[in-house]
Design an enzyme around this catalytic site. Structure first.
Site, PDB file in Angstrom:
ATOM      1  N   MET A  30       0.841  -1.198   0.000  1.00 41.39           N
ATOM      2  CA  MET A  30       0.000   0.000   0.000  1.00 41.39           C
ATOM      3  C   MET A  30       0.880   1.253   0.000  1.00 41.39           C
ATOM      4  O   MET A  30       0.454   2.324   0.450  1.00 41.39           O
ATOM      5  CB  MET A  30      -0.949  -0.006   1.195  1.00 41.39           C
ATOM      6  CG  MET A  30      -2.018  -1.079   1.088  1.00 41.39           C
ATOM      7  SD  MET A  30      -3.562  -0.656   1.920  1.00 41.39           S
ATOM      8  CE  MET A  30      -2.986  -0.403   3.590  1.00 41.39           C
ATOM      9  N   HIS A  37       9.568  -3.440   3.375  1.00 47.91           N
ATOM     10  CA  HIS A  37       9.132  -3.700   2.004  1.00 47.91           C
ATOM     11  C   HIS A  37      10.333  -4.010   1.109  1.00 47.91           C
ATOM     12  O   HIS A  37      10.270  -4.900   0.257  1.00 47.91           O
ATOM     13  CB  HIS A  37       8.400  -2.483   1.433  1.00 47.91           C
ATOM     14  CG  HIS A  37       7.136  -2.135   2.141  1.00 47.91           C
ATOM     15  ND1 HIS A  37       7.035  -1.048   2.982  1.00 47.91           N
ATOM     16  CD2 HIS A  37       5.921  -2.727   2.145  1.00 47.91           C
ATOM     17  CE1 HIS A  37       5.799  -0.972   3.444  1.00 47.91           C
ATOM     18  NE2 HIS A  37       5.101  -1.985   2.978  1.00 47.91           N
ATOM     19  N   LEU A 184       9.147  -2.452  11.703  1.00 49.87           N
ATOM     20  CA  LEU A 184       8.948  -1.438  10.681  1.00 49.87           C
ATOM     21  C   LEU A 184       7.497  -1.439  10.217  1.00 49.87           C
ATOM     22  O   LEU A 184       6.889  -2.493  10.014  1.00 49.87           O
ATOM     23  CB  LEU A 184       9.869  -1.703   9.490  1.00 49.87           C
ATOM     24  CG  LEU A 184      11.356  -1.476   9.734  1.00 49.87           C
ATOM     25  CD1 LEU A 184      12.155  -1.776   8.484  1.00 49.87           C
ATOM     26  CD2 LEU A 184      11.612  -0.046  10.183  1.00 49.87           C
ATOM     27  N   ARG A 187       2.958   3.016   9.251  1.00 53.73           N
ATOM     28  CA  ARG A 187       2.289   3.858  10.243  1.00 53.73           C
ATOM     29  C   ARG A 187       3.283   4.527  11.200  1.00 53.73           C
ATOM     30  O   ARG A 187       2.926   5.498  11.876  1.00 53.73           O
ATOM     31  CB  ARG A 187       1.273   3.033  11.034  1.00 53.73           C
ATOM     32  CG  ARG A 187       0.132   2.494  10.175  1.00 53.73           C
ATOM     33  CD  ARG A 187      -0.779   1.583  10.964  1.00 53.73           C
ATOM     34  NE  ARG A 187      -1.742   0.911  10.099  1.00 53.73           N
ATOM     35  CZ  ARG A 187      -2.917   1.405   9.743  1.00 53.73           C
ATOM     36  NH1 ARG A 187      -3.283   2.587  10.202  1.00 53.73           N
ATOM     37  NH2 ARG A 187      -3.733   0.734   8.954  1.00 53.73           N
TER      38      ARG A 187
END
Length: 281
Positions: A30, A37, A184, A187
């Site tokens: 997202m 990521h 991690l 947010r």
């Protein structure tokens, strides 16, 4: 690396790759990307010929519209990170491209999706399954990569793939943490410096509970975590559940399962943070 915003263009590009016999890795995200990521993308690059990363804030998985509005969107920075990691395609569609009409499909995987996040965020996992299934149908990946920080989500996606005729491998990847232990999360960018310090108590408590659990019962260990968070400055516990890592059902004794995971959700101010720890595997 190429940024693609239309389904048709992405399918055409991937058809060429597929005809050349290339394997395709997919990393659904997202956006608001971070080193966690990046670890997924790097693994996908190592294990596939072509890697697609989706960068799409999916509205159907937010049961709190205010949370959707506040979710960080950083496409330009995301693309720079993804290019450095070796991704070939970034798929960043509009909401209208993904949902030209409302998605009325219902996904139900009880009891996996009725506990923990499913209990506190009604409709969340239906939205997750809607977007992930769409991405699987669009990309037709050889492998898809998901982080274990979203432990319940990973279990539900595995179940969806088991039940749906998807021909792909789901790859779960370990939680990536800051040097001080904080998991991690996109947010985390919403935390003030003081809240960032307070949030660190979540992982510290989980790590301490593993050692505590070696000499205490499961119920004592659960109380240890709940009490530590209750007394931590700036934190409010939503839930802490100790579950079988496969079924996600509550366990009450260390001998109940060979695979036991503690899953926690805590509010730090208005920011909702999740984490988990493995006690047995």
């Amino acid at each position: 690396m190429k940024l693609i915003q239309s389904i048709q263009e992405l399918r055409a590009a991937l058809a060429v790759c597929r005809q050349a016999g290339k394997s395709i890795g997919l990393v659904p995200t997202m956006g608001a990307l971070h080193a966690g990521h990046a670890s997924l993308v790097k693994r996908a690059v190592a294990e596939n010929d072509v890697v697609v990363v989706s960068d799409f804030v999916n509205p159907t998985q937010f049961n709190d519209k205010n949370d959707l509005l506040k979710y960080p969107r950083t496409l330009e920075a995301d693309c720079a990170l993804l290019e450095a990691c070796g991704a070939l395609f970034v798929f960043a569609p509009s909401v209208e491209e993904i949902y030209p009409e409302p998605d009325t499909r219902q996904f139900s995987y009880a009891p996996l999706d009725t506990v923990m996040e499913g209990k506190y965020r009604p409709g969340h996992f239906n939205g997750v399954c809607q977007i992930v299934s769409k991405l699987f149908l669009i990309v037709e990946p050889t492998r898809a990569y998901f982080g274990e920080k979203d432990f319940q989500q990973l279990a539900i996606i595995r179940e969806m793939v088991r039940r749906y005729p998807f021909d792909l491998q789901i790859v779960g990847c370990p939680i990536v943490r800051e040097d001080d232990g904080l998991a991690l999360s996109s947010r985390n960018a919403r935390l003030s410096e003081e809240q960032r310090r307070q949030a660190l108590q979540i992982s510290k408590t989980l790590f301490a509970s593993v050692e505590y659990g070696r000499t205490h019962s499961l119920s004592e260990t659960k109380s240890f975590v709940e009490e530590a968070i209750a007394h931590a400055e700036g934190l409010r516990l939503e839930y802490f559940e100790v579950v079988d890592g496969t079924t996600l059902q509550t366990v009450t004794d260390w001998n109940d399962s060979p695979y036991i995971v503690g899953c926690i959700t805590v509010f730090c101010g208005e920011v909702r943070l999740i984490d988990n720890i493995k006690y047995k595997e």
